[in-house]
Structures are given as structure tokens and as C-alpha cells.
Design a protein around this motif. Structure first.
Motif, short mmCIF file in Angstrom:
data_model
loop_
_atom_site.label_atom_id
_atom_site.label_comp_id
_atom_site.label_asym_id
_atom_site.label_seq_id
_atom_site.Cartn_x
_atom_site.Cartn_y
_atom_site.Cartn_z
N GLY A 163 -12.48 -5.03 55.03
CA GLY A 163 -12.39 -6.44 54.67
C GLY A 163 -12.15 -7.33 55.88
N HIS A 164 -11.36 -6.84 56.82
CA HIS A 164 -11.10 -7.60 58.05
C HIS A 164 -12.40 -7.81 58.83
N ARG A 197 -18.36 -12.76 58.77
CA ARG A 197 -18.76 -13.97 58.05
C ARG A 197 -18.50 -15.21 58.90
N ARG A 225 -15.48 -7.59 57.59
CA ARG A 225 -16.36 -8.45 56.77
C ARG A 225 -16.00 -9.92 56.97
N ASP A 226 -14.72 -10.25 56.91
CA ASP A 226 -14.30 -11.64 57.08
C ASP A 226 -14.61 -12.16 58.48
N VAL A 244 -17.03 -0.83 47.91
CA VAL A 244 -17.02 -2.08 48.66
C VAL A 244 -18.37 -2.48 49.25
N GLU A 259 -9.91 0.00 53.05
CA GLU A 259 -10.51 -1.18 52.44
C GLU A 259 -10.07 -2.46 53.14
N SER A 260 -8.80 -2.52 53.55
CA SER A 260 -8.30 -3.69 54.29
C SER A 260 -9.00 -3.82 55.64
#
Length: 148
Positions: free
Chosen positions: A101-102, A108, A104-105, A133, A97-98
Motif C-alpha cells: 500500500g505504501h 500514485r 501504491r500510494d 490486493v 499489505e501495508s
């Protein structure tokens, strides 16, 4: 606590171990020159990007690779998360998940309109994370293998 950082030249041995674990998981093999090219393209950080997850002691426990590409349904780009792998001993601790998320960020900030990926239909463990997620699109993946 897991930390995520871009892959550097010094990470080669750790990347190799995780990369081989990933290929083994998917019962795949790639020639050494492909792995070398992949690593060099990740270091160039131009078209293919990569990061490693590390545990509290700094040991590499996961990897992620991604790329962006233009799309016909937007004037921006999409981000394709191509490879995601967490070492077996680190699974179930939020590392995957981390790593997602990395990406995804990063996407963005880069200006992508979405992050997407594929997985094996029978990869139930990973799919339980992905269902938390992201949104399953219901699409089925097809491909045509082209031989040189």
C-alpha cells in the motif's frame, strides 16, 4: 500498529538484517559490494526507493524497494516493486499489505500508471496476499542472464 517510513542512513543495521533475511528466503546471495551499492542508491532516493515497516516498539519488521521506468504503453511511467520482505515473526499481521500500500500510494502521487511485481510460482503464502490486493496478469517471466 505498523508504521512505514523511508530508509535512512541510520537504518543500515536493520536494513542489513532484513535484506539478508530476504536473500536467504530466496536462497540467494549477492556480493557485499552489491548490497552496499543497493543501500547507497536507496539513500540517494533517485532511481531506487525503499521503506521499512516498524512495529509498535519501532523495531524494523519489513522492507520494500521499488523503482520507476518509462513504458511504451503509456506516456507516464510504471512502478516496479522489486523487493518485499516481512520478518517471519511479523507475517500474517498485515505488514506486507501495508508495504504494498505504501508503494501504491507513492506511485500514485509520483504519477505512475501501475505498480507491478514478480514472485516465485510456489510462494503460496505471498500469492494469497497478492491475489487480494492485485490482479494476476497470467504472464510468465523469462530472462537471459548476461555475463560481463
Amino acid at each position: 500498529m505498523t508504521t512505514i517510513s523511508p530508509i535512512t542512513a541510520d537504518d543500515r543495521p536493520a536494513w542489513d538484517a532484513l535484506w539478508q533475511g530476504y536473500l536467504t528466503f530466496y536462497e540467494s546471495d549477492v556480493p557485499a559490494e552489491v548490497s552496499e551499492s543497493t543501500f547507497q542508491r536507496i539513500l540517494a532516493d533517485d532511481h531506487i526507493h525503499g521503506a521499512l515497516a516498524r512495529d509498535e516498539q519501532g523495531h524494523p519488521i519489513g522492507l520494500v524497494h521499488w523503482l520507476t521506468h518509462p513504458a511504451t504503453w503509456t506516456t507516464k511511467v510504471y512502478c516496479y516493486l522489486e523487493d518485499l520482505f516481512v520478518a517471519p515473526e511479523a507475517r500474517g499481521q498485515g505488514v506486507g499489505e501495508s508495504l504494498i500500500g505504501h508503494v501504491r500510494d507513492w506511485a500514485r502521487v509520483f504519477g505512475a500508471t501501475k505498480v507491478y511485481w514478480l514472485t516465485a510460482d510456489d510462494n503460496a503464502t505471498a500469492r494469497s496476499l497478492y491475489d487480494r490486493v492485485a490482479t494476476s496478469t497470467g504472464f510468465v517471466h523469462y530472462e537471459i542472464e548476461l555475463q560481463p
